[in-house]
Scaffold this motif. Structure first.
Motif, mmCIF file in Angstrom:
data_model
loop_
_atom_site.group_PDB
_atom_site.id
_atom_site.type_symbol
_atom_site.label_atom_id
_atom_site.label_comp_id
_atom_site.label_asym_id
_atom_site.label_seq_id
_atom_site.Cartn_x
_atom_site.Cartn_y
_atom_site.Cartn_z
ATOM 1 N N TYR A 49 -8.098 -0.684 1.114
ATOM 2 C CA TYR A 49 -7.052 0.316 0.994
ATOM 3 C C TYR A 49 -7.497 1.393 0.027
ATOM 4 C CZ TYR A 49 -3.681 -2.825 3.252
ATOM 5 O OH TYR A 49 -3.009 -3.630 4.141
ATOM 6 N N LYS A 87 1.288 4.273 -2.851
ATOM 7 C CA LYS A 87 1.190 5.715 -2.584
ATOM 8 C C LYS A 87 2.400 6.463 -3.138
ATOM 9 C CE LYS A 87 -0.733 7.511 0.926
ATOM 10 N NZ LYS A 87 -1.242 7.987 2.204
ATOM 11 N N LYS A 88 3.597 5.890 -2.962
ATOM 12 C CA LYS A 88 4.810 6.526 -3.501
ATOM 13 C C LYS A 88 4.789 6.509 -5.027
ATOM 14 C CE LYS A 88 7.820 5.422 0.359
ATOM 15 N NZ LYS A 88 8.950 4.605 0.812
ATOM 16 N N TYR A 124 0.835 -1.209 0.000
ATOM 17 C CA TYR A 124 0.000 0.000 0.000
ATOM 18 C C TYR A 124 0.871 1.261 0.000
ATOM 19 C CZ TYR A 124 -2.860 3.725 2.000
ATOM 20 O OH TYR A 124 -3.481 4.934 2.249
ATOM 21 N N PHE A 125 1.871 1.305 0.855
ATOM 22 C CA PHE A 125 2.741 2.479 0.894
ATOM 23 C C PHE A 125 3.578 2.598 -0.379
ATOM 24 C CE2 PHE A 125 1.874 2.150 5.502
ATOM 25 C CZ PHE A 125 1.377 3.430 5.688
ATOM 26 N N SER A 136 -6.078 8.971 -7.645
ATOM 27 C CA SER A 136 -6.535 8.227 -6.478
ATOM 28 C C SER A 136 -6.715 6.755 -6.845
ATOM 29 C CB SER A 136 -7.833 8.814 -5.929
ATOM 30 O OG SER A 136 -8.834 8.800 -6.908
ATOM 31 N N GLY A 165 -6.171 5.599 -1.401
ATOM 32 C CA GLY A 165 -5.209 6.679 -1.286
ATOM 33 C C GLY A 165 -5.369 7.669 -2.407
ATOM 34 N N SER A 166 -4.751 8.819 -2.264
ATOM 35 C CA SER A 166 -4.889 9.874 -3.255
ATOM 36 C C SER A 166 -3.692 10.814 -3.150
ATOM 37 C CB SER A 166 -6.180 10.648 -2.997
ATOM 38 O OG SER A 166 -6.282 11.739 -3.856
ATOM 39 N N THR A 167 -3.469 11.557 -4.222
ATOM 40 C CA THR A 167 -2.425 12.575 -4.193
ATOM 41 C C THR A 167 -2.974 13.899 -3.685
ATOM 42 O OG1 THR A 167 -2.854 13.129 -6.500
ATOM 43 C CG2 THR A 167 -1.077 11.552 -6.074
#
Length: 121
Positions: free
Chosen positions: A115, A47-48, A43-44, A96, A117-119
């Protein structure tokens, strides 16, 4: 000084059964952590990768291709570039994602993690 009274001294400590129960609980927690940790690391990494893809391209296709390259290098297999939700807010590009990861535990018991995530700030 020695104890002279006839009252027995109360023992303190954990019984063998108590120790077995505590070790079983700690073992279950350890297995759970060992199974969840790789999905959290992935997941991380995602995101990166979306942050990197955002700077690498200006069109949807360029961003998806940049993400796919990052995913290949970072061993990301949960999503691909086509799974990204890419939108433009004025001059700013927002990327996202959302996905579910099912982790089998024991027999028919599984853990389902959502999970996302987004910028966006």
């Amino acid at each position: 000084m020695t104890r002279m009274s006839g009252a027995p001294r109360k023992q303190q400590g954990i019984t063998l059964f108590g120790l077995i129960v505590v070790l079983a609980i700690l073992g279950c927690i350890g297995v759970l952590v060992a199974k969840v940790t790789p999905t959290t690391i992935e997941y991380f990494s995602i995101k990166k990768a979306i942050v990197s893809a955002k700077t690498a391209g200006t069109t949807v296709q360029e961003i998806q291709n940049a993400f796919n390259k990052q995913a290949e290098v970072g061993y990301i297999d949960a999503i691909s570039g086509k799974d990204l939700d890419i939108s433009k807010n004025g001059d700013d590009i927002q990327i996202s994602f959302a996905y579910q990861k099912k982790i089998p535990l024991v027999g028919p018991v599984s853990l389902l993690i959502d999970y996302a995530g987004s910028t966006a700030k």
